[in-house]
Scaffold this motif. Structure first.
Motif, PDB file in Angstrom:
ATOM      1  N   PRO A  31      54.895  15.531 104.215  1.00  0.00           N
ATOM      2  CA  PRO A  31      55.296  14.118 104.229  1.00  0.00           C
ATOM      3  C   PRO A  31      54.115  13.164 104.122  1.00  0.00           C
ATOM      4  O   PRO A  31      54.197  12.135 103.441  1.00  0.00           O
ATOM      5  CB  PRO A  31      56.010  13.972 105.583  1.00  0.00           C
ATOM      6  CG  PRO A  31      56.509  15.335 105.897  1.00  0.00           C
ATOM      7  CD  PRO A  31      55.462  16.259 105.373  1.00  0.00           C
ATOM      8  N   ALA A  32      53.004  13.516 104.785  1.00  0.00           N
ATOM      9  CA  ALA A  32      51.823  12.647 104.700  1.00  0.00           C
ATOM     10  C   ALA A  32      51.251  12.663 103.289  1.00  0.00           C
ATOM     11  O   ALA A  32      50.865  11.606 102.748  1.00  0.00           O
ATOM     12  CB  ALA A  32      50.772  13.109 105.702  1.00  0.00           C
ATOM     13  N   ALA A  33      51.178  13.857 102.660  1.00  0.00           N
ATOM     14  CA  ALA A  33      50.671  13.938 101.294  1.00  0.00           C
ATOM     15  C   ALA A  33      51.572  13.173 100.330  1.00  0.00           C
ATOM     16  O   ALA A  33      51.094  12.477  99.423  1.00  0.00           O
ATOM     17  CB  ALA A  33      50.557  15.401 100.877  1.00  0.00           C
ATOM     18  N   GLU A  34      52.893  13.306 100.524  1.00  0.00           N
ATOM     19  CA  GLU A  34      53.831  12.584  99.675  1.00  0.00           C
ATOM     20  C   GLU A  34      53.690  11.079  99.855  1.00  0.00           C
ATOM     21  O   GLU A  34      53.737  10.300  98.896  1.00  0.00           O
ATOM     22  CB  GLU A  34      55.261  13.028 100.002  1.00  0.00           C
ATOM     23  CG  GLU A  34      56.324  12.392  99.130  1.00  0.00           C
ATOM     24  CD  GLU A  34      57.725  12.839  99.519  1.00  0.00           C
ATOM     25  OE1 GLU A  34      58.691  12.164  99.129  1.00  0.00           O
ATOM     26  OE2 GLU A  34      57.846  13.862 100.240  1.00  0.00           O
ATOM     27  N   ARG A  35      53.480  10.663 101.097  1.00  0.00           N
ATOM     28  CA  ARG A  35      53.327   9.241 101.381  1.00  0.00           C
ATOM     29  C   ARG A  35      52.107   8.672 100.656  1.00  0.00           C
ATOM     30  O   ARG A  35      52.132   7.552 100.130  1.00  0.00           O
ATOM     31  CB  ARG A  35      53.159   9.052 102.886  1.00  0.00           C
ATOM     32  CG  ARG A  35      53.077   7.606 103.349  1.00  0.00           C
ATOM     33  CD  ARG A  35      54.423   6.968 103.327  1.00  0.00           C
ATOM     34  NE  ARG A  35      54.398   5.603 103.833  1.00  0.00           N
ATOM     35  CZ  ARG A  35      55.452   4.801 103.817  1.00  0.00           C
ATOM     36  NH1 ARG A  35      56.609   5.239 103.331  1.00  0.00           N
ATOM     37  NH2 ARG A  35      55.374   3.570 104.281  1.00  0.00           N
ATOM     38  N   LEU A  36      51.027   9.440 100.613  1.00  0.00           N
ATOM     39  CA  LEU A  36      49.805   8.968  99.974  1.00  0.00           C
ATOM     40  C   LEU A  36      49.898   8.972  98.457  1.00  0.00           C
ATOM     41  O   LEU A  36      49.284   8.136  97.787  1.00  0.00           O
ATOM     42  CB  LEU A  36      48.628   9.845 100.420  1.00  0.00           C
ATOM     43  CG  LEU A  36      48.230   9.748 101.895  1.00  0.00           C
ATOM     44  CD1 LEU A  36      47.174  10.783 102.228  1.00  0.00           C
ATOM     45  CD2 LEU A  36      47.729   8.351 102.229  1.00  0.00           C
ATOM     46  N   SER A  37      50.671   9.930  97.904  1.00  0.00           N
ATOM     47  CA  SER A  37      50.714  10.077  96.443  1.00  0.00           C
ATOM     48  C   SER A  37      51.866   9.336  95.775  1.00  0.00           C
ATOM     49  O   SER A  37      51.866   9.171  94.554  1.00  0.00           O
ATOM     50  CB  SER A  37      50.800  11.563  96.084  1.00  0.00           C
ATOM     51  OG  SER A  37      52.006  12.133  96.599  1.00  0.00           O
ATOM     52  N   ALA A  38      52.868   8.899  96.553  1.00  0.00           N
ATOM     53  CA  ALA A  38      54.043   8.255  95.956  1.00  0.00           C
ATOM     54  C   ALA A  38      53.661   6.932  95.299  1.00  0.00           C
ATOM     55  O   ALA A  38      52.972   6.107  95.911  1.00  0.00           O
ATOM     56  CB  ALA A  38      55.105   8.020  97.027  1.00  0.00           C
ATOM     57  N   PRO A  39      54.101   6.684  94.023  1.00  0.00           N
ATOM     58  CA  PRO A  39      53.843   5.380  93.381  1.00  0.00           C
ATOM     59  C   PRO A  39      54.485   4.253  94.181  1.00  0.00           C
ATOM     60  O   PRO A  39      55.606   4.378  94.671  1.00  0.00           O
ATOM     61  CB  PRO A  39      54.499   5.538  91.998  1.00  0.00           C
ATOM     62  CG  PRO A  39      54.618   7.017  91.778  1.00  0.00           C
ATOM     63  CD  PRO A  39      54.839   7.605  93.130  1.00  0.00           C
ATOM     64  N   ARG A  40      53.788   3.145  94.310  1.00  0.00           N
ATOM     65  CA  ARG A  40      54.250   2.041  95.128  1.00  0.00           C
ATOM     66  C   ARG A  40      55.034   1.027  94.295  1.00  0.00           C
ATOM     67  O   ARG A  40      54.671   0.750  93.143  1.00  0.00           O
ATOM     68  CB  ARG A  40      53.054   1.327  95.776  1.00  0.00           C
ATOM     69  CG  ARG A  40      52.358   2.184  96.802  1.00  0.00           C
ATOM     70  CD  ARG A  40      53.194   2.234  98.090  1.00  0.00           C
ATOM     71  NE  ARG A  40      52.610   3.115  99.075  1.00  0.00           N
ATOM     72  CZ  ARG A  40      53.004   4.362  99.288  1.00  0.00           C
ATOM     73  NH1 ARG A  40      54.005   4.856  98.594  1.00  0.00           N
ATOM     74  NH2 ARG A  40      52.437   5.101 100.209  1.00  0.00           N
ATOM     75  N   GLN A 285      59.576  13.116 108.005  1.00  0.00           N
ATOM     76  CA  GLN A 285      59.969  12.306 106.859  1.00  0.00           C
ATOM     77  C   GLN A 285      60.252  10.877 107.328  1.00  0.00           C
ATOM     78  O   GLN A 285      61.174  10.640 108.091  1.00  0.00           O
ATOM     79  CB  GLN A 285      61.221  12.892 106.196  1.00  0.00           C
ATOM     80  CG  GLN A 285      61.027  14.245 105.552  1.00  0.00           C
ATOM     81  CD  GLN A 285      60.195  14.169 104.289  1.00  0.00           C
ATOM     82  OE1 GLN A 285      59.943  13.089 103.761  1.00  0.00           O
ATOM     83  NE2 GLN A 285      59.768  15.326 103.798  1.00  0.00           N
ATOM     84  N   GLY A 286      59.428   9.949 106.870  1.00  0.00           N
ATOM     85  CA  GLY A 286      59.553   8.570 107.313  1.00  0.00           C
ATOM     86  C   GLY A 286      58.655   8.244 108.485  1.00  0.00           C
ATOM     87  O   GLY A 286      58.575   7.092 108.905  1.00  0.00           O
ATOM     88  N   ALA A 287      57.964   9.252 109.037  1.00  0.00           N
ATOM     89  CA  ALA A 287      57.008   9.039 110.136  1.00  0.00           C
ATOM     90  C   ALA A 287      55.896  10.065 109.979  1.00  0.00           C
ATOM     91  O   ALA A 287      55.748  10.987 110.776  1.00  0.00           O
ATOM     92  CB  ALA A 287      57.698   9.175 111.489  1.00  0.00           C
ATOM     93  N   ALA A 288      55.133   9.898 108.876  1.00  0.00           N
ATOM     94  CA  ALA A 288      54.148  10.911 108.500  1.00  0.00           C
ATOM     95  C   ALA A 288      53.092  11.127 109.570  1.00  0.00           C
ATOM     96  O   ALA A 288      52.696  12.262 109.853  1.00  0.00           O
ATOM     97  CB  ALA A 288      53.489  10.519 107.178  1.00  0.00           C
ATOM     98  N   VAL A 289      52.632  10.048 110.201  1.00  0.00           N
ATOM     99  CA  VAL A 289      51.584  10.188 111.222  1.00  0.00           C
ATOM    100  C   VAL A 289      52.106  10.973 112.412  1.00  0.00           C
ATOM    101  O   VAL A 289      51.440  11.880 112.929  1.00  0.00           O
ATOM    102  CB  VAL A 289      51.081   8.802 111.661  1.00  0.00           C
ATOM    103  CG1 VAL A 289      50.107   8.938 112.831  1.00  0.00           C
ATOM    104  CG2 VAL A 289      50.408   8.084 110.507  1.00  0.00           C
ATOM    105  N   LEU A 290      53.339  10.643 112.850  1.00  0.00           N
ATOM    106  CA  LEU A 290      53.940  11.397 113.950  1.00  0.00           C
ATOM    107  C   LEU A 290      54.091  12.864 113.571  1.00  0.00           C
ATOM    108  O   LEU A 290      53.836  13.762 114.381  1.00  0.00           O
ATOM    109  CB  LEU A 290      55.304  10.804 114.309  1.00  0.00           C
ATOM    110  CG  LEU A 290      56.111  11.576 115.365  1.00  0.00           C
ATOM    111  CD1 LEU A 290      55.354  11.611 116.688  1.00  0.00           C
ATOM    112  CD2 LEU A 290      57.485  10.960 115.554  1.00  0.00           C
ATOM    113  N   GLY A 291      54.486  13.133 112.319  1.00  0.00           N
ATOM    114  CA  GLY A 291      54.619  14.514 111.868  1.00  0.00           C
ATOM    115  C   GLY A 291      53.314  15.272 111.945  1.00  0.00           C
ATOM    116  O   GLY A 291      53.280  16.436 112.365  1.00  0.00           O
TER     117      GLY A 291
END
Length: 735
Positions: A31-40, A285-291
């Motif tokens: 989830p953290a990797a996806e959060r960083l790579s997802a187009p904004r 999912q939706g809380a990458a840091v917590l994950g």
């Protein structure tokens, strides 16, 4: 009960829980990797703009989804050919493949079901339940060991596997409990054991029957930011009665494809909100840091499993294998054992064997398992208790006094207490005496007055056995042969002799460390891992009873060193002082965590006399961090028994020793360490006010004199040695 509840799920489900934890930790990265790579999306972009851009790029668009981590994916049919892609919301163009990551998919299947479908899901659910039980029972045990929930991060003592186990648990236990509980919830939801709780959008009463209203003009989509989107489903091509279905983080609505009008809206129910929150907490999912935080906590599971297994194995080694141990519910005689090193268990086994031969049903157990309700047929309780440190409970007697204090009433069966210790120590059988006083205060009837066994004396034990037999009305002869401790052969490397001029022969003996295998080094067994302040047990020739000497070195030094003074008639000291380099002696190590300097930055005030300087010198030798150390050292004469004189000068020169104050009882100005302390009372008080820790090593009379002197010195500051001891800032190693 709590300890058993913690131990057995941990041992039985260790492999399963480890797989569950490690796979979960690996999945937490995605989830953290996806959060960083997802187009904004474009700042302020609405769903209408996004849908219009994607529809223009992909005719036959069927659905747009946004993951909790921000990735937008679209699905379409183009000329009958299905297609999908990750979308750049700024352009609507393809930004990558929508196919799931094969590594993530493999890990997910392992984590959820061990690749075994529904049967595997149930197995992993059992692992999650074990993880939850371990977490909750572990939290209770940590709180108990720390002295209550308010002292959660209190300083720990004891062997390193137990301390490391608890230190990791302090950080990880609540995260692991959360992961276990949410996993069980999700499994129950998968098998439809929980209600759905969802409210479906009401079917619209009237649909316009029109099509092709411009997407970028639909108010319901234009006013909805992309960050709130979960899913937008398009109407079936050619069906004028079909509608758009919009799902967001707050609910689901239906939109007319011909007018753009919002036909109906249904908000999320409280049950759905709870379920989605649990999904977020478990997957990240939706809380990458917590994950990531939960994933890091999960990495502690294999380490806690390994240290927990070492703690369990150490406990097993400390007890004899009990044969013919009567069930607790049928026992007539209950023997409770408080032992630190294991020797008291040997005496208990001898007693149990003799009582069985006398026709008794005997149950043998640690004092920590004390529960009178388990022994409805008990006719007597016999407690055999050693003492740890300065009157503390030994390992197998933890919490006994708390359990006794918590009883509604004392047991009906009478009690006899037998203490084990060394009469040369000031706290001789102090814990056994505490047990005796607590029992009498609770009104527990006495079978025999408390008695003691000095230095594992078979004669003392046999004498007590005869008294017990008289009380029971049966002949009882206790012929105990102390088991010779497992020892290693150590070779003397060198010796430095002192004290001949003052008729007190003393030597610093340096012994070579034996070779150790890889597993022994990893597990810290034998003489592979020790610190200054630990105890070296020496087995004199012709005796199975060891003599203990404080260690003046650490395992990092590559040798083991002790300071020995000859005692008149002393079997062990005489043999040690007769050794020459190359000679061997049988020895073993006993941890003494209550007398370690630790790795803190607080100043140390070290006070010792004679051979008591041994461990104190070891503390100074290991002071790589140059923490402030003030040594008070008492001797007979500086020309005769100034132990470690050259070493202390070198350590002072390189900053390991900040200050040295000596006191000689013979010579031009005879005085003792107590006098030296009084002379520097102001400096001592100032150091203690700033957090200094006091450590005292030497003979009993010297230690008592130091305690009395410090009592006087600290009184104006409102402090006492007892107060410092309670805070872990005053430690003694007295002989």
């Amino acid at each position: 009960m709590i300890r058993a509840l913690h131990r057995w799920p941990g041992l039985l489900a260790l492999a399963l829980v480890t797989v569950l934890a490690l796979s979960g930790a690996a999945l937490s990265v995605f989830p953290a990797a996806e959060r960083l790579s997802a187009p904004r999306p474009v700042a302020g972009q609405g769903v209408a703009d996004l849908a219009a851009r994607v529809a223009a790029a992909h005719p036959g668009l069927e659905e747009i989804r946004r993951s909790p981590s921000g990735t937008i994916t679209a699905w379409w049919f183009d000329g009958g050919t299905p297609g999908s892609a990750v979308i750049d919301p700024a352009t609507g163009a393809d930004a990558g493949s929508a196919d799931p990551n094969p590594v993530e998919r493999w890990l997910t299947n392992l984590h959820r079901s061990l690749f075994l479908d529904d049967a595997g899901r149930l197995v992993m659910a059992a692992g999650a339940a074990a993880l939850l039980v371990l977490s909750l029972s572990g939290a209770a045990l940590v709180a108990r060991r720390a002295g209550g929930w308010r002292h959660w991060f209190a300083r720990l003592r004891g062997p390193w596997p137990g301390r490391l186990h608890v230190e990791m648990a302090r950080v990880a236990v609540f995260g692991l409990a959360l992961s276990g509980a949410t996993a069980l919830w999700m499994t129950a939801s998968t098998f439809d054991l929980l209600p759905d709780g969802a409210l479906r959008p009401a079917a619209p009463a009237l649909v316009s029957g029109q099509t092709d209203f411009p997407l970028d003009r639909m108010a319901a989509l234009r006013d909805m930011p992309v960050e709130s989107l979960r899913k937008l489903s398009f109407p079936f091509e050619g069906d004028a009665q079909d509608v758009f279905t919009l799902s967001t983080e707050t609910g689901t609505g239906l939109i007319d494809q011909g007018t753009g009008e919002l036909l109906s809206w249904t908000g999320l129910t409280a049950w759905q909100q709870v379920s989605e929150t649990i999904y977020m907490l478990h997957t990240g999912q939706g809380a990458a840091v917590l994950g990531l935080v939960l994933g890091l906590m999960a990495l502690g599971v294999p380490a806690m499993g390994a240290t927990g297994a070492l703690v369990w194995a150490a406990g097993r080694r400390g007890r004899p294998r009990l044969r013919d141990n009567a069930p607790a519910a049928r026992a007539q005689t209950v023997i409770l054992v408080g032992s630190e090193g294991g020797s008291t268990w040997g005496f208990a086994a001898t007693l149990a064997r003799a009582l069985r031969e006398a026709g008794q049903a005997v149950h043998l157990a640690p004092m920590s398992a004390f529960d009178p309700a388990r022994h409805p047929r008990a006719e007597r309780f016999l407690i055999l208790a050693a003492t740890y440190g300065e009157g503390d409970a030994p390992a197998s007697a933890k919490w006994f006094l708390d359990r006794l204090a918590g009883l509604a009433a004392a047991p009906q069966a009478p009690l006899a207490v037998l203490g084990f210790g060394d009469r040369s120590f000031p706290a001789f059988c102090a814990f056994a005496a505490k047990v005796e006083r607590a029992a009498r205060a609770r009104g527990w009837a006495s079978l025999l007055p408390m008695d003691t066994v000095d230095r594992q004396s078979p004669q003392d034990f046999a004498r007590w056995g005869r008294a017990l037999g008289t009380a029971l009305g049966v002949p009882l002869e206790l012929d105990h042969q102390p088991a010779r401790p497992a020892a290693e052969s150590l070779t003397l490397i060198s010796r430095r002799d002192y004290g001949a001029e003052v008729q007190a022969p003393t030597a610093i003996l340096r012994l070579a460390l034996p070779k150790a295998g890889l597993w022994a080094r990893i597990a810290g067994r034998g003489l592979t891992r020790f610190e200054a302040g630990d105890l070296l047990g020496i087995l004199p020739e012709g005796s199975a009873v060891p003599r203990f000497y404080s260690v003046a070195s650490g395992s990092r030094d590559g040798f083991i060193e002790i300071a020995v003074k000859r005692h008149p008639g002393g079997l062990c000291s005489g043999q040690l002082l007769s050794l020459e380099p190359g000679d061997r002696v049988q020895a073993f190590l006993r941890r003494n965590p209550g007398f370690h300097a630790g790795r803190g930055r607080a100043a140390l005030i070290l006070i010792g006399a004679g051979t008591g300087i041994g461990p104190l010198a070891g503390f100074i030798r290991a002071n790589d961090r140059r923490r402030p150390v003030h040594l008070f050292f008492g001797m007979r004469h500086p020309d005769s028994d100034f132990l470690y004189e050259r070493d202390l000068a070198a350590w002072h020169a390189d900053g390991r020793l900040a200050r040295l104050t000596t006191a000689a009882s013979r010579g031009a100005r005879p005085h003792y360490v107590q006098d030296a302390l009084r002379a520097e009372a102001a400096q001592v008080i100032e150091a203690i006010r700033k957090g200094a820790r006091v450590m005292v090593c030497g003979g009993r009379d010297m230690a008592q004199g130091v305690a009395c002197t410090l009592e006087d010195i600290l009184a104006p500051a409102g402090l006492t040695p007892a107060m410092l001891k309670e805070r872990g800032r005053y430690a003694e190693d007295v002989y």
